[in-house]
Design an enzyme around this catalytic site. Structure first.
Site, PDB file in Angstrom:
ATOM      1  CB  ALA A 148      -0.948  -0.008   1.205  1.00  0.00           C
ATOM      2  CG  ASP A 149       3.851   1.300   2.858  1.00  0.00           C
ATOM      3  OD1 ASP A 149       2.950   0.432   2.837  1.00  0.00           O
ATOM      4  OD2 ASP A 149       4.597   1.468   3.833  1.00  0.00           O
TER       5      ASP A 149
END
Length: 363
Positions: A148-149
Site C-alpha cells: 500500500a505504501d
C-alpha cells in the site's frame, strides 16, 4: 433577498480570530520542521534486528522533504526553501539507486516542487532517468506496487513528472499501475485496503489476523492510499479520463476511515483491533487529517467531515512537545505495532506538514 448586517466590530473580531488560528498553525508547522531538520533519524532497526542507516533518498527522508516542499508552496516561508536547497545539494536531485522501486522515487516529489525556483532544470533529466524504465515495464500494478505504501511513494511522483515534463505517457502508466494495484489490495467486505498479500484471506494471501481474530488493516498503510489521491490529482489535468474514478475511490475510503477515529481525534495503528494497540498514532492520523481536509477544501467532502478534521488536528497538536518534536510516530513497519510518545522519525514530521498545509485553508 436576505440582507445580513454585520457590524465592523464583529468583522474585526472575525478577522483577528482567523489571523490567530492561521498564525498558530504556521508557527507550529515551522517549529516541527525546524526540530526535525536538526534531529533527523540516522538509522532504524529492521524486523530481523539489523541496523539500517538512512540515505538521503530513502523514503523516510523523501516523505519528510516532500512535506517540506508542500509547506513552502503553501506558506512561501523561505526557511523551508532554504532547507530544500540544502537537501537537493546533498542528493543532486537524484532518486534512490533501485529502479522501479517506489520507496526510491518519493524524494523526486520534493524536487519537482522546487526545481524551477532553485534554477536546476537538470532535475527533470535526473527524474526521467529514474522513471523512464517504468514506461517499458511489462509488470502489472500489483507486481510493481504490491504494498500500500507504494501508492503514495510512486503514483504522485509519476503524475508530477508527467505534468512537469509534459509527457502524458507517465500519467497513462501511473493510471494503469494504480488501478491494478488497488484492485489487488482492496477488501470489498470492509472497503479498506490491505497493506500487502500477507493479510489477505487464503488462498491468495496468508490470512494473517489480529489478536482478536479480525483482519489486519494497518492505519498508516490505509493512510498512504487515501493521501496519495489528492497528491496525484494535483498533477493530473481536469479532463483526465480516470479523474472521476479517483474521486469516487477517495469518497468511499474517506467514508470508511472516519468510523475508526478515536475520541482524542487520532487513529490507532490497527483499525479493527484498537484494544490491542490502544495508543494514538500520529503519522496515520496526519495522513487522514491531510486527505480529509483536502476533500473539504476542494468541495469533494461535505461539512459533516469538518468536526472529524478539527479533532484530528487538535489531537496532532497534542503530540508535539514544547521543543517541536512530534511523538507517537510508529517506526518503519508493515503492520500495526505498539507506539509511544518517544517515537519520532522524519516522515512523521513530513506528513504533519502536509496536514498543516490543508488546515491553513480549512480554518
Amino acid at each position: 433577498i436576505l440582507i445580513i448586517n454585520i457590524s465592523p466590530h464583529k468583522i474585526w473580531h472575525l478577522q483577528i480570530g482567523y489571523f490567530m488560528q492561521h498564525q498558530s498553525i504556521t508557527q507550529l508547522m515551522r517549529k516541527v520542521y525546524l526540530w526535525q531538520k536538526e534531529h533527523q533519524v540516522r538509522w532504524v532497526i529492521r524486523s530481523q534486528g539489523q541496523r539500517r542507516y538512512l540515505k538521503s533518498t530513502d523514503w523516510e527522508r523523501g516523505v519528510f522533504w516532500s512535506g517540506v516542499a508542500a509547506a513552502w508552496r503553501e506558506t512561501q516561508d523561505e526557511v523551508y526553501l532554504n532547507g530544500l536547497a540544502e537537501y537537493t545539494l546533498n542528493t543532486g536531485f537524484r532518486a534512490g539507486p533501485l529502479l522501479n522501486f517506489a520507496d526510491d522515487q518519493v524524494c523526486l516529489q520534493s524536487y519537482l516542487e522546487v526545481y524551477q525556483t532553485l534554477g536546476c532544470d537538470d532535475a527533470l533529466q535526473y527524474a526521467q532517468k529514474a522513471l523512464e524504465p517504468m514506461l517499458t515495464s511489462e509488470k502489472r500494478g500489483r507486481e510493481i506496487w504490491w504494498w500500500a505504501d507504494a501508492l503514495f511513494m510512486a503514483a504522485p511522483t509519476l503524475a508530477a513528472f508527467g505534468a512537469n515534463s509534459q509527457q502524458p505517457a507517465y500519467w497513462e502508466q501511473m493510471d494503469r499501475f494504480w488501478w491494478d494495484a488497488v484492485d489487488f489490495l482492496h477488501d470489498p467486505e470492509t472497503g479498506l485496503y490491505y497493506r500487502d498479500k500477507r493479510y489477505m484471506p487464503l488462498p491468495e494471501g496468508e490470512d494473517v489476523r489480529e489478536q482478536n481474530g479480525q483482519k489486519v488493516f494497518w492505519a498508516r498503510g490505509i493512510g498512504w492510499v487515501l493521501a496519495a489521491i489528492p497528491r496525484l490529482l494535483a498533477w493530473l489535468p481536469q479532463n483526465f479520463p480516470s479523474r472521476e474514478r479517483y474521486l469516487a475511490q477517495y469518497l468511499l475510503l474517506a467514508e470508511q476511515v472516519v468510523k475508526y477515529q478515536s475520541a482524542d481525534g487520532l487513529w490507532r495503528t490497527s483499525l479493527l483491533d484498537p484494544e490491542h494497540f490502544p495508543e494514538p498514532e500520529s503519522s496515520a492520523s496526519a495522513l487522514f487529517c491531510y486527505a480529509l481536509a483536502w476533500g473539504i477544501n476542494h468541495g469533494v467532502l461535505d461539512d459533516k467531515y469538518r468536526p472529524v478534521v478539527l479533532r484530528a488536528w487538535q489531537g496532532l497538536t497534542e503530540c508535539v512537545d514544547e521543543k517541536g518534536k512530534l511523538g507517537w510516530v510508529q517506526i518503519p513497519a508493515y503492520n500495526p505495532r505498539r507506539v509511544d510518545a518517544r517515537h519520532n522519525i522524519d516522515y512523521g514530521a513530513g506528513v504533519f506538514l502536509l496536514a498543516g498545509t490543508e488546515m491553513l485553508n480549512l480554518i
